[in-house]
Design an enzyme around this catalytic site. Structure first.
Site, short mmCIF file in Angstrom:
data_model
loop_
_atom_site.label_atom_id
_atom_site.label_comp_id
_atom_site.label_asym_id
_atom_site.label_seq_id
_atom_site.Cartn_x
_atom_site.Cartn_y
_atom_site.Cartn_z
CE1 TYR A 68 -22.79 23.78 -12.96
CE2 TYR A 68 -20.94 24.91 -11.94
CZ TYR A 68 -21.98 24.01 -11.86
OH TYR A 68 -22.22 23.34 -10.68
CG ASN A 76 -39.48 23.63 -17.34
OD1 ASN A 76 -40.39 24.37 -17.71
ND2 ASN A 76 -38.61 23.11 -18.19
CG PHE A 116 -20.91 13.01 -6.91
CD1 PHE A 116 -20.65 12.00 -6.00
CD2 PHE A 116 -20.38 14.27 -6.67
CE1 PHE A 116 -19.89 12.23 -4.86
CE2 PHE A 116 -19.61 14.52 -5.56
CZ PHE A 116 -19.37 13.50 -4.65
CB VAL A 152 -35.03 19.64 -15.51
CG1 VAL A 152 -35.04 18.53 -14.48
CG2 VAL A 152 -33.61 20.14 -15.79
#
Length: 319
Positions: free
Chosen positions: A147, A101, A15, A61
């Site tokens: 999260y 990363n 989004f 990722v």
């Protein structure tokens, strides 16, 4: 072209990422969009594929990435409870391993990194509105912790790389953002309410609807990202990005019913665990450091978002 940059956007088919890619291309930069398509979709960036300055790479990722870029916007991570709670271990890996990363990449190529953090780092806040120096009130054992704590750890990593390796970083704490390209089944109030209203279905409110949120239109949020990236290297943030105008969830539902001309009624269900009761940013730092305030009103932004979902649902109904 003078000033033309090579810019990596992780989560670029999502989004926010897809809108950011569009904005960067309008500024004539070269954009590398990286996404694993867990929540992102090709439909969000399909119109960009023919642009010679745009490149799409399917990649997760949580694995290292070896590219040459000048700037990195790290937006990779599912951001709605339905999606990030689907595989909470992977959500934490995306936030933490992903940050390691991209920070390692930024260190190697000497790129500036903007980390997309979240208002969820404040948890169910005991300070209102929330300022950047507030440490938060987060349940580290709850269903949202994958999260919340993942993003908190990502912020920690950013600042440790900055202190230890002199890496140029920017941290954006994003509050509720809405607009076209939202996933219709992401479980967020704006998309939920609009889809239910367009279908004349009962609008589901969790709790009594008195909990508050502040809603920022996606174009304003993306504008803030770019302004943050362009600030002096000494400015790291974190900086709140959001709209300080508070709405109750019930008020939002009633506004959407009115704007859609829907026959929907309101229905109430139990409030999910650890759902914050108030969420509103203090944006004084964004005003001073970024010269930024949201410009698009809620009614204007909702109108554009409703039009997007109306078209999307009509296309799906024809299939």
């Amino acid at each position: 072209m003078f000033g033309r940059k090579r810019i990596l956007v992780t989560g670029g088919a999502g989004f926010l990422g897809s809108h950011l890619c569009e904005a960067l291309l309008r500024q004539q930069h070269e954009v590398l969009c990286v996404d694993n398509f867990f929540t992102g979709t090709r439909d969000n960036i399909r119109h960009l594929l023919d642009n010679p300055s745009f490149e799409l790479l399917r990649h997760d990722v949580t694995f290292p990435l070896y590219v040459e870029v000048d700037e990195i916007y790290n937006l990779a991570c599912p951001a709605s409870p339905i999606h990030y709670q689907f595989d909470p271990v992977q959500t934490t890996k995306t936030s933490v391993h992903g940050a390691i990363n991209v920070l390692g990449l930024a260190k190697r190529v000497k790129a500036t990194l903007m980390q997309a953090s979240t208002s969820e780092v404040y948890g169910d806040p005991q300070q209102h509105p929330q300022k950047e120096d507030y440490w938060g009130h987060v349940n580290p054992l709850g269903t949202r912790a994958c999260y919340d704590e993942g993003k908190r750890c990502a912020e920690t990593l950013c600042f440790d790389y900055h202190r230890q390796h002199k890496l140029s970083i920017k941290v954006a704490r994003i509050f509720n953002t809405y607009g076209p390209h939202m996933h219709p089944n992401d479980g967020r109030v704006v998309s939920n309410f609009i889809v239910q209203a367009l279908r004349n279905e009962p609008i589901t409110i969790y709790g009594d609807g008195s909990q508050t949120r502040s809603f920022c239109y996606v174009d304003d949020t993306v504008d803030a990202f770019i302004r943050l990236m362009d600030t002096d290297p000494a400015f790291t943030g974190p900086v709140n990005i959001g709209n300080p105008e508070e709405q109750t969830v019930r008020e939002l539902a009633e506004t959407i019913i009115e704007l859609t001309g829907s026959r929907s009624t309101l229905t109430y269900k139990a409030l999910p665990s650890d759902d914050p009761t108030r969420r509103c940013p203090d944006i004084e730092l964004a005003k001073s450091a970024l010269d930024w305030t949201p410009r698009i009103t809620l009614s204007e932004g909702l109108g554009k978002t409703i039009a997007y979902f109306d078209t999307l649902l009509s296309q799906r109904d024809k299939l």
